[in-house]
Enzyme design. Structure first.
Site, PDB file in Angstrom:
ATOM      1  N   CYS A  65       0.827  -1.207   0.000  1.00  0.00           N
ATOM      2  CA  CYS A  65       0.000   0.000   0.000  1.00  0.00           C
ATOM      3  C   CYS A  65       0.860   1.255   0.000  1.00  0.00           C
ATOM      4  CB  CYS A  65      -0.924   0.023   1.212  1.00  0.00           C
ATOM      5  SG  CYS A  65      -1.905  -1.468   1.368  1.00  0.00           S
ATOM      6  N   TYR A 107      -5.203 -24.579   1.268  1.00  0.00           N
ATOM      7  CA  TYR A 107      -5.816 -23.366   1.821  1.00  0.00           C
ATOM      8  C   TYR A 107      -5.549 -22.205   0.865  1.00  0.00           C
ATOM      9  CZ  TYR A 107      -6.233 -25.969   6.202  1.00  0.00           C
ATOM     10  OH  TYR A 107      -6.566 -26.881   7.151  1.00  0.00           O
ATOM     11  N   THR A 158      -9.814 -24.441   0.693  1.00  0.00           N
ATOM     12  CA  THR A 158     -10.401 -24.625  -0.628  1.00  0.00           C
ATOM     13  C   THR A 158     -11.165 -25.945  -0.622  1.00  0.00           C
ATOM     14  OG1 THR A 158      -8.596 -25.930  -1.562  1.00  0.00           O
ATOM     15  CG2 THR A 158      -8.340 -23.517  -1.601  1.00  0.00           C
TER      16      THR A 158
END
Lengths: 538, 538
Positions: free
Chosen positions: B43, B269, B263
């Site tokens: 970010c 995962y 998943t």
């Protein structure tokens, strides 16, 4: 036409009057205000002394004329209600032109509090006249003493200093601003001193005398002189006029009300600083002399008078104060209050950045969170820092309104961009830590507890060599976290002890603690770590 | 020893890896990162372009070496996972020294998203290499075009402008930042233009060509030249490598997971920008490509791999962006999303001061709140202003986490002192208004609705003569609120109509509406009032 008399025309009284009119166009509403001004910005008064607020008119939100124009409210300033006869439903009023009686159908008591006068007739800060007096007196003086380190005292001290006065604050207790714990208020006390204020705590005043100068004498026989003494030694409810009215007060004079702001006497309501309200954490009646609750209480009294079923659900005592470049805020209970209440609680201390550390202008926040050990429910929080204190406190206060548990703070989806915060906000971090404690992944210990542990405990510093060399807890073993796995042998002697691990703020302590537990050590992580330790030593 | 492979080493992947190690000292953890950097401050990248963040190192939170030292994580950068064989439990990796296979016991997919490339190989901003490229290219140019007015596009545009470039933003939609409603984003668009950015919306690009300069051709045949084109036209999940893996994706390629970040394939995962998570308002699966949720999802995947029963309860999509001196934030759904979802909702617009108006430095906040008509439950909120946007949004997001109803905002006990807020905070105000609507004291109407009402409705302006003379809604009757009671006769012709009352922000409109109702008029109060009207006209 129904006639509603309201005693007091500032926050609660004015809010009540205006709301009443919006709910009932045709009732008669009279507001009696003892001072010469109504609906003024109480909380702004100290800033007028410091000339932060230069225009006096900005503090006056309404005049009797403007309130009449907009709301057809009959506002009578300089009108003191002397007594209430709830049997005859009438009040006795001393107005500018003499004393008279006024009948009512409904009475609202919003008299507020008065500032306790100690040691003589020194100025206090309660209303507009007071601030005008202090402003005038401050004009020609070099030095000033403020007695009392509560919100108003500290705001006054700051503003007198901003105006160039040499300011001394005298506080009876060990610390100012008793809503904050010692390790957090330490930052604010340092900030006051950094700005030239002579802050003296644990002070015992014997006497103060006004001659040409003011001489303050202390219990130990010493004394000091100052040009101006302002007393800010707490408030008490201005309810003496209710004697014999039948309205139930507590011993200190606070008015007892229910959630609808009704007193024990039919058709008599009360709101504002002079009432006791429900505390959302303790469930007990408490005085919350703050503007937010006062305004809401006035509004709720109006609702119920007009037939709406509104309730004041209670207060958390959420508050904030600016102290030069810092802010200090709190909500709910603090350590001392929790101990007094006999509640078993856990505490988490963190020192995060106010926003992403790599974005310019970030500064440290110092945060404490209290939660009930058994239920995990949040009991209180406090924070000190340059930026983001209000945001953090408001988030916790909002969560507390819904009975949030500490570990639920991990779920909060808060606004993040580098100029405004961190991807893991302080609230989220607290939630992560609380979750770790709940899951048994971590045991926390406070700095005080760690320092006062018995010989079963060993302090382990996991900071870098450089950090350690600049100071540490007394008697601590030192192994940097990144070397821990390779130097486990050095900890062999402590295999049957409990290692109280600490770093600078708690993160590396947690990592070290997890490593050590994997190798069979018993550990506790010192919450707040060396940063909190230093705060206690300020 | 169990071996856990993690695909992707930025927010979700790095959080997952570090948490896994803290939960399990003895498992083998390998992180495969396609780019040359791990655990970087995604970010913060746009701010490096603007030199707000001058030191490149500040963006890199960890190196492979530091992650190994602290967490014994085997980090492999420049290592692209080409395919996954969930049957054999192995992955194919293209590393710096060639292609190889790696087996796993547990696989975590955190590949993130890639920036869509349009019109050719123009720079995009996804990772550290991208920002280095843009930084270098920006060095010697005068002008730049950013295609796409999403978060990253607008942050890039601002930073290129801060660096002295002549910046144009080309946006396909009618407005930038589609998380915000038109009347709020208007302030941010104005701020961009005020700062010299040439913002063009509803733009249709046909083509862009790089020669000495970049030539952009539009559908209408016109064209423009620029030195540097950066494309920021949205993201898509970087999940092509999962083809044939048996991991269920949606049509766009997003990975489907349950609340434990599992998943459909055992021991696989997923977390981060490439997964779909539960939206707390709609209950539907949605992509939330933001750092906060990504970090939490990675952490929760780790918890579940290590045997802790953690769940990601869902996201509100809470976000914020700085646009020069303003901030724009939102949480939950906006008007367009609510309409798409077919939810019946009410909207409240207010324009309060960021803090007490009499204390220096306050600025207007522009706020919208959405709530479900039937239940009163808050569905979303947004705000734009100089100060206090993040605080307001965080309070609402916290309340929404507990399923707050709009009128409950009146109960919140938030921190107040003049430098930080108002005794009645924006959240409290919204609660008061919502309560008035719920109690039938007030009906609100939006500016759009008021402007498009049929002949049964009459617009009534209750502002002062001065305000009215400077502009008003078209075809409105004008009587200042303070004269209303004396001039009721003028409204006699509208006795059978509905008066849509408006003032500057909504407060006097409410007062006027209450007076009029007492005299038998039907009224609605235009929410946001003339200030919102002006925002639509920006």
């Amino acid at each position: 036409m129904r006639k509603i008399c309201i005693v007091g025309g500032v926050a609660a009284g004015a809010s009540c009057a205006a709301r009443l009119r919006r709910l009932d166009e045709f009732t008669e509403i009279i507001v009696f205000e003892k001072s010469g001004f109504i609906s003024y910005a109480n909380c702004g008064l100290p800033y007028y002394v410091g000339k932060e607020i230069a225009d006096f008119g900005n503090l006056i939100l309404h005049t009797p004329e403007s309130l009449y124009k907009r709301f057809r409210i009959d506002v009578r300033t300089n009108s003191e209600v002397l007594s209430v006869d709830t049997g005859q439903k009438k009040i006795r009023v001393k107005g500018p032109e003499g004393t008279y009686e006024e009948t009512y159908d409904v009475l609202v008591l919003a008299p507020g509090c008065f500032a306790r006068k100690m040691y003589g007739d020194f100025p206090v800060l309660r209303n507009v006249e007071d601030v005008q007096r202090i402003d005038m007196l401050a004009e020609d003086v070099d030095s000033a003493v403020v007695i009392g380190g509560g919100f108003v005292g500290i705001e006054l001290a700051e503003n007198l200093a901003e105006r160039g006065k040499k300011v001394t604050v005298l506080e009876y207790a060990d610390h100012i601003l008793t809503n904050l714990d010692e390790d957090l208020v330490a930052y604010l006390e340092e900030e006051l001193r950094r700005n030239g204020i002579d802050l003296r705590t644990s002070v015992r005043i014997r006497d103060a005398k006004q001659e040409e100068k003011v001489t303050i004498t202390f219990e130990d026989g010493s004394s000091m002189e100052t040009d101006l003494l302002v007393s800010s030694a707490g408030v008490l409810p201005a309810t003496a006029f209710l004697e014999g009215s039948g309205v139930t007060l507590d011993q200190r004079g606070y008015i007892l009300v229910d959630g609808h702001m009704r007193t024990n006497v039919p058709d008599v309501y009360a709101a504002g600083d002079a009432v006791l309200v429900n505390h959302l954490v303790t469930g007990k009646k408490t005085a919350v002399p703050l503007a937010g609750p006062a305004n809401k209480e006035g509004r709720i009294a109006a609702d119920n008078i007009a037939g709406l079923n509104s309730t004041f659900k209670g207060a958390l005592g959420t508050s904030i104060i600016k102290v030069f470049d810092l802010a200090g805020g709190s909500t709910g209970l603090n350590s001392a209050q929790l101990k007094r209440e006999g509640i078993e609680f856990g505490v988490i201390c963190i020192h995060p950045s106010s926003h992403a550390g790599y974005y310019p202008g970030s500064s440290p926040l110092h945060i404490k969170l209290f939660y009930e050990t058994a239920s995990g429910e949040i009991l209180g929080a406090q924070a000190v820092g340059k930026e983001g204190v209000d945001k953090f406190i408001d988030v916790i206060a909002t969560a507390m309104n819904y009975g949030a548990k500490a570990d639920e703070l991990a779920d909060l989806d808060l606004a993040y961009a580098p100029p405004f915060g961190s991807a893991k906000s302080p609230a989220n971090y607290l939630g992560f830590i609380a979750g770790n404690v709940r899951n048994g992944l971590e045991e926390l210990v406070t700095v005080e507890e760690a320092l006062n542990s018995d010989e079963k405990h060993v302090l382990l510093d996991v900071r870098t060599n450089g950090e350690y060399s600049r100071g540490s807890f007394p008697n601590s073993v030192h192994i940097p976290v990144d070397e821990l796995r390779d130097r486990l042998a050095e900890l062999q002697p402590y295999k049957n002890k409990i290692l109280d691990v600490y770093c600078a703020v708690g993160i590396r302590g947690h990592i070290a603690s997890r490593i050590l537990r994997a190798y069979g050590y018993q550990t506790r992580n010192v919450t707040g770590a060396y940063t909190t330790y230093q705060a206690y030593r300020k």
